[in-house]
Scaffold this active site. Sequence first.
Site, PDB file in Angstrom:
ATOM      1  N   ASP A 191      37.230 124.605  92.348  1.00  0.00           N
ATOM      2  CA  ASP A 191      37.006 123.409  91.530  1.00  0.00           C
ATOM      3  C   ASP A 191      37.788 123.572  90.243  1.00  0.00           C
ATOM      4  O   ASP A 191      37.641 124.570  89.526  1.00  0.00           O
ATOM      5  CB  ASP A 191      35.520 123.231  91.221  1.00  0.00           C
ATOM      6  CG  ASP A 191      35.266 122.030  90.330  1.00  0.00           C
ATOM      7  OD1 ASP A 191      35.467 120.896  90.797  1.00  0.00           O
ATOM      8  OD2 ASP A 191      34.878 122.240  89.159  1.00  0.00           O
ATOM      9  N   GLU A 275      40.302 120.124  95.669  1.00  0.00           N
ATOM     10  CA  GLU A 275      40.157 118.681  95.597  1.00  0.00           C
ATOM     11  C   GLU A 275      41.505 118.019  95.311  1.00  0.00           C
ATOM     12  O   GLU A 275      42.286 118.505  94.488  1.00  0.00           O
ATOM     13  CB  GLU A 275      39.155 118.312  94.497  1.00  0.00           C
ATOM     14  CG  GLU A 275      38.690 116.868  94.544  1.00  0.00           C
ATOM     15  CD  GLU A 275      37.562 116.604  93.560  1.00  0.00           C
ATOM     16  OE1 GLU A 275      37.027 115.480  93.577  1.00  0.00           O
ATOM     17  OE2 GLU A 275      37.223 117.517  92.792  1.00  0.00           O
ATOM     18  N   ASP A 357      30.088 122.984  88.084  1.00  0.00           N
ATOM     19  CA  ASP A 357      31.374 123.394  88.653  1.00  0.00           C
ATOM     20  C   ASP A 357      31.194 124.280  89.882  1.00  0.00           C
ATOM     21  O   ASP A 357      31.928 124.139  90.862  1.00  0.00           O
ATOM     22  CB  ASP A 357      32.197 124.121  87.591  1.00  0.00           C
ATOM     23  CG  ASP A 357      32.532 123.221  86.406  1.00  0.00           C
ATOM     24  OD1 ASP A 357      32.553 121.989  86.593  1.00  0.00           O
ATOM     25  OD2 ASP A 357      32.782 123.750  85.306  1.00  0.00           O
TER      26      ASP A 357
END
Length: 407
Positions: A191, A275, A357
């Site tokens: 992340d 991501e 996170d």
Amino acid sequence: MDAQQSITRYRAYKYRIYPTAAQAKALDFHFGAVRYVYNRYRAAREGYYQDTGETLSEFDCCLDLTDHKREAGNEWLQRAYNQSLQQAIRDLDRAYRNFFAGRARYPRFKGKRSHQSVRYLFVGNSKLRITNGRIRIPKVGDVKVTQHRHIEGTPKYMTVSKTKSGKFFVSIQCQKDVTPPPAVGPVVGIDLGLKAFVTLSDGRTIDPPKHLRKAERRLKRLQRRLSRKRKGSANRRKAKVLLARQHEKVANRRADFLHKLSRELVDTHGHIGVENLHVKGMLRNHSVAKSIVDAGWGEFVRQLEYKGDWYGCKLVKVDRWFASSKTCSACNAHNATLDLSDRRWVCQQCGTLHDRDLNAARNILKQSTARTAGIDARGNMSRCIKTTQPGNLTVPGPPVQLRFPFA
């Protein structure tokens, strides 16, 4: 793709060169000649299209260049390296093709203040010559070079460039047939954020280096000094060089950090889930735009992608609309009321306390591994997602000890 199949890869080796005053003047002449040819046919192609509705091809421009060099007043172009001038036309043609394909914006004119470069093509008897710490540059001569890495593969192109601070570099693109290694190793989800640049699904984090923020005071001081200098003066040129050098230091430090971290993660893992962030859209939020640019998320993901392909690590990009922060990694419950300021939250369904996170990293890992099998983290059919070459993955085990200083 078969992991054992040999494929062709291109890699560039960039070195610092130290031309003499005469050689630097010759390089500046070649930069100007290439810039002139590019701008001339940029205007010619646009004007021809407006008049006829058709476009000039690369071949048409090259034929016109031969006649243009013979005209009175253009003899100076004959002193330039012919292949470099043709490479400028090819670069222009590629810029138009990228524009019509939606990969780039409309080609612009090149200026003296922009990045200066000239490209040489190795064809026929022309070969790369580096002997006794000197590199042969056509029409320039043997220039001193600092070769800190050995060149592997067959040289195809050589590009000489000049930065705004006056430094010269040479980049040599080589072609090599290699067999990509299989993706073997532990799996991890990543992340990306501002409070912690990287949060791994196993709990490790690394703080953002904030290279631009740390140098901001120095940059402001140099910018003020530049604005006070009279335009066209020697002191203004010196102030511009000092400011450009400081910007280069920031860029070099950021690139060094991203390269080391991305290589460390690729070497120690066989599968990385990340991501697929829309960085350009996130920059519209002016309260965090400077921090996002300083972090370099897009460049970091790009390095993970191509290094994973080189060294045997599969990178899976999770859909940007997947609610990785609002989904409970323990029971898959969705927290629709979660705000950006909430760094910790408790799941109302299972009661698990989540770090924002870390929870997102674990969800990204689950989503990336599930999408490889064709379903998402909730057991639904997933969309097609971009991945690098496939390979065998080991079962997630204890976290690998990285040499990079994680905190």
